[in-house]
Design a protein around this motif. Sequence first.
Motif, PDB file in Angstrom:
ATOM      1  N   THR A 139       9.754   3.563   3.402  1.00 45.31           N
ATOM      2  CA  THR A 139       8.885   3.140   1.824  1.00 45.31           C
ATOM      3  C   THR A 139       8.019   4.428   1.686  1.00 45.31           C
ATOM      4  OG1 THR A 139       8.955   0.274   1.969  1.00 45.31           O
ATOM      5  CG2 THR A 139       7.297   1.792   0.354  1.00 45.31           C
ATOM      6  N   VAL A 140       7.002   4.806   2.968  1.00 45.28           N
ATOM      7  CA  VAL A 140       6.078   5.522   3.094  1.00 45.28           C
ATOM      8  C   VAL A 140       6.952   6.679   3.433  1.00 45.28           C
ATOM      9  CG1 VAL A 140       4.784   5.769   5.484  1.00 45.28           C
ATOM     10  CG2 VAL A 140       3.435   5.928   3.718  1.00 45.28           C
ATOM     11  N   ALA A 141       7.162   7.100   3.707  1.00 42.36           N
ATOM     12  CA  ALA A 141       8.084   8.751   3.705  1.00 42.36           C
ATOM     13  C   ALA A 141       9.041   9.261   2.579  1.00 42.36           C
ATOM     14  CB  ALA A 141       9.296   8.299   5.366  1.00 42.36           C
ATOM     15  N   ALA A 142       8.899   8.208   2.179  1.00 43.04           N
ATOM     16  CA  ALA A 142       9.606   8.530   0.537  1.00 43.04           C
ATOM     17  C   ALA A 142       8.627   8.766  -0.884  1.00 43.04           C
ATOM     18  CB  ALA A 142      10.987   7.191   0.208  1.00 43.04           C
ATOM     19  N   ASN A 143       7.606   8.384  -0.162  1.00 44.71           N
ATOM     20  CA  ASN A 143       6.405   8.308  -0.974  1.00 44.71           C
ATOM     21  C   ASN A 143       6.323   9.974  -1.477  1.00 44.71           C
ATOM     22  OD1 ASN A 143       4.095   8.324  -2.606  1.00 44.71           O
ATOM     23  ND2 ASN A 143       3.697   6.134  -1.952  1.00 44.71           N
ATOM     24  N   ASP A 144       6.673  10.472  -3.175  1.00 43.54           N
ATOM     25  CA  ASP A 144       5.970  11.742  -3.117  1.00 43.54           C
ATOM     26  C   ASP A 144       4.789  11.941  -2.883  1.00 43.54           C
ATOM     27  OD1 ASP A 144       8.804  12.950  -2.605  1.00 43.54           O
ATOM     28  OD2 ASP A 144       8.558  12.390  -5.034  1.00 43.54           O
ATOM     29  N   GLY A 145       3.634  10.960  -3.368  1.00 44.56           N
ATOM     30  CA  GLY A 145       2.300  11.112  -3.799  1.00 44.56           C
ATOM     31  C   GLY A 145       1.734  11.168  -2.557  1.00 44.56           C
ATOM     32  N   ALA A 146       2.415  10.263  -1.435  1.00 45.98           N
ATOM     33  CA  ALA A 146       1.565  10.330   0.203  1.00 45.98           C
ATOM     34  C   ALA A 146       1.532  11.800   0.705  1.00 45.98           C
ATOM     35  CB  ALA A 146       2.801   9.605   1.356  1.00 45.98           C
ATOM     36  N   ILE A 162       0.567  -1.328  -0.063  1.00 50.53           N
ATOM     37  CA  ILE A 162       0.029  -0.130   0.192  1.00 50.53           C
ATOM     38  C   ILE A 162       0.839   1.074   0.161  1.00 50.53           C
ATOM     39  CG2 ILE A 162      -1.726   1.279   1.545  1.00 50.53           C
ATOM     40  CD1 ILE A 162      -2.804  -1.262   2.248  1.00 50.53           C
ATOM     41  N   SER A 163       2.037   0.884   0.498  1.00 54.73           N
ATOM     42  CA  SER A 163       3.434   1.873   1.178  1.00 54.73           C
ATOM     43  C   SER A 163       3.443   2.722  -0.195  1.00 54.73           C
ATOM     44  CB  SER A 163       4.239   1.982   1.924  1.00 54.73           C
ATOM     45  OG  SER A 163       3.225   1.604   3.246  1.00 54.73           O
ATOM     46  N   GLU A 164       3.264   1.864  -2.046  1.00 54.60           N
ATOM     47  CA  GLU A 164       4.097   2.594  -2.883  1.00 54.60           C
ATOM     48  C   GLU A 164       2.492   3.051  -3.716  1.00 54.60           C
ATOM     49  OE1 GLU A 164       5.414  -1.882  -3.896  1.00 54.60           O
ATOM     50  OE2 GLU A 164       6.995  -1.320  -3.074  1.00 54.60           O
ATOM     51  N   ARG A 165       1.717   2.861  -3.335  1.00 56.40           N
ATOM     52  CA  ARG A 165       1.277   3.605  -3.942  1.00 56.40           C
ATOM     53  C   ARG A 165       1.239   5.453  -4.746  1.00 56.40           C
ATOM     54  NH1 ARG A 165      -4.128   0.841  -5.069  1.00 56.40           N
ATOM     55  NH2 ARG A 165      -5.127   2.524  -5.555  1.00 56.40           N
ATOM     56  N   PRO A 166       0.359   5.460  -6.039  1.00 59.84           N
ATOM     57  CA  PRO A 166       0.360   6.620  -5.949  1.00 59.84           C
ATOM     58  C   PRO A 166       0.693   7.641  -5.457  1.00 59.84           C
ATOM     59  CG  PRO A 166       0.593   5.550  -8.004  1.00 59.84           C
ATOM     60  CD  PRO A 166      -0.169   4.802  -6.906  1.00 59.84           C
ATOM     61  N   VAL A 202      18.236   7.039   8.656  1.00 61.16           N
ATOM     62  CA  VAL A 202      17.534   7.026   7.250  1.00 61.16           C
ATOM     63  C   VAL A 202      16.808   7.461   7.224  1.00 61.16           C
ATOM     64  CG1 VAL A 202      17.136   5.878   5.121  1.00 61.16           C
ATOM     65  CG2 VAL A 202      19.125   4.654   6.823  1.00 61.16           C
ATOM     66  N   LEU A 203      15.900   7.273   7.811  1.00 60.59           N
ATOM     67  CA  LEU A 203      14.108   8.336   8.468  1.00 60.59           C
ATOM     68  C   LEU A 203      14.391   9.598   8.229  1.00 60.59           C
ATOM     69  CD1 LEU A 203      11.363   7.595   8.457  1.00 60.59           C
ATOM     70  CD2 LEU A 203      10.869   6.810   9.984  1.00 60.59           C
ATOM     71  N   ALA A 204      15.328   9.898   9.050  1.00 59.85           N
ATOM     72  CA  ALA A 204      15.472  11.008   8.816  1.00 59.85           C
ATOM     73  C   ALA A 204      15.583  11.730   7.867  1.00 59.85           C
ATOM     74  CB  ALA A 204      16.311  11.823  10.172  1.00 59.85           C
ATOM     75  N   VAL A 205      16.679  11.418   7.480  1.00 63.03           N
ATOM     76  CA  VAL A 205      17.017  12.158   5.960  1.00 63.03           C
ATOM     77  C   VAL A 205      15.432  11.855   5.327  1.00 63.03           C
ATOM     78  CG1 VAL A 205      18.831  12.010   4.069  1.00 63.03           C
ATOM     79  CG2 VAL A 205      19.810  12.014   6.505  1.00 63.03           C
ATOM     80  N   THR A 206      15.130  11.490   5.276  1.00 59.01           N
ATOM     81  CA  THR A 206      14.116  10.852   4.069  1.00 59.01           C
ATOM     82  C   THR A 206      13.299  12.332   4.530  1.00 59.01           C
ATOM     83  OG1 THR A 206      14.444   8.785   3.383  1.00 59.01           O
ATOM     84  CG2 THR A 206      12.208   9.179   3.174  1.00 59.01           C
ATOM     85  N   VAL A 207      12.069  12.273   5.558  1.00 56.51           N
ATOM     86  CA  VAL A 207      11.460  12.930   5.453  1.00 56.51           C
ATOM     87  C   VAL A 207      11.632  14.298   5.539  1.00 56.51           C
ATOM     88  CG1 VAL A 207      10.031  14.044   8.034  1.00 56.51           C
ATOM     89  CG2 VAL A 207      10.363  11.704   7.891  1.00 56.51           C
ATOM     90  N   GLY A 208      12.975  14.469   5.826  1.00 55.32           N
ATOM     91  CA  GLY A 208      13.615  16.291   5.623  1.00 55.32           C
ATOM     92  C   GLY A 208      13.549  16.755   4.092  1.00 55.32           C
ATOM     93  N   GLN A 209      13.250  15.992   3.492  1.00 59.47           N
ATOM     94  CA  GLN A 209      13.653  16.075   1.798  1.00 59.47           C
ATOM     95  C   GLN A 209      12.157  16.036   2.010  1.00 59.47           C
ATOM     96  OE1 GLN A 209      16.002  13.627   0.030  1.00 59.47           O
ATOM     97  NE2 GLN A 209      17.416  13.190   0.775  1.00 59.47           N
ATOM     98  N   ARG A 210      11.449  15.806   2.301  1.00 52.12           N
ATOM     99  CA  ARG A 210      10.031  16.019   1.517  1.00 52.12           C
ATOM    100  C   ARG A 210      10.009  17.834   1.374  1.00 52.12           C
ATOM    101  NH1 ARG A 210       6.808  11.956   0.923  1.00 52.12           N
ATOM    102  NH2 ARG A 210       4.781  13.406   0.788  1.00 52.12           N
TER     103      ARG A 210
END
Length: 360
Positions: A149-156, A124-128, A175-183
């Motif tokens: 995965t869901v944090a890296a999903n631009d459509g979430a 589900i986390s990969e949905r557009p 890893v999650l911290a860097v991903t979230v900070g890039q949103r």
Amino acid sequence: MAAASLIPELDDIVKNGTAKKRAQAIERISELFLEGAARFQAQHVELFDDILVGLVPTTEIDTRAELAARLSRVDNAPPTLVRQLAREDEIKIAGPILSHSPLLDEPTLVDIARKKGQSHLAAISERPKLTTSITDVILRRGDRDVVRTVAANDGARFSEGGYAGLVKRATDDDVLAVTVGQREDISSASLKELLAKSEDGVRRNLLDAADPERKAAINDVMAEIASTQKPAQRDFGPAQRAILAMHQAGALNEKALLDFARQHKYEEAVAAFSALSGMRLPMVHQLIQGDREDPILLLAKSSGMEWTTVRALIMLRLGPGKTMPPPDIEEARVNYDRLSLSTAERVLAFWRAREKTKPA
């Protein structure tokens, strides 16, 4: 239509047919559907839906998985069948539907996210596109990999509470911290909270990964954080007197510095480092409190110190109970090994010359 003519035959296949015959029947019907899907009207889709819903559950997993993969991206796939496949326990079947099918509505996805396991949450986390209602459930139930995965999903999209949950979990996941900070949709308040709770290594990685606009925003938030943090007031007087006594007694050496650093006796360690390196104490204090460990490497290399001592000084900078991620520690070790004594001495000569121009 052709599918309708198969109904009498299908009834016999469902009741008496072998697994091979059922698979062949599904293949024939799905081929018919996919060939005409673009021009089928609602009643045609409904007919295929009625036929396949009764036939598919009696087939082998691989047959259902293949059918799910073929229907997962079809806009007008048989809706009841799609929902049936999405709820399968076998992720080979449910996965493609959960990740791609446009026919799954929010209530269905929320219900599946609440009831199924991590593999289904990951799909589900990969949905557009994901609404806040769905991501709230994923963040509440998902494991580390699912949340990444869901944090890296631009459509979430994430609710205010969802972002609070992301920031909280990012505290223990670099890893999650860097991903979230890039949103791009992270609010200034959430970014500030994330950076305030992150180690220096995470902040550096986030800056390195950011585009110029995001980098400017991060620097602005970091400046704001720094302006609200009062530097700790430290009294180095007793430590300096103790270190002087050790020096006079011939007991001041690298081992003593290592012991102070390992015990997180900050004032004593800084005073000892100052005495052993020949750098003024305020300057050593300033270097250790900086955002990077490079000055510690330079000062230690010029003094001929072992990596064990350098590592302890880096940990001293972070404070009790904190540590650097293993890859960052290894990078610092490699940099220290590569750093030449001549380079370190040149940099320190520059620092000392600059220090002489400052008031005592």
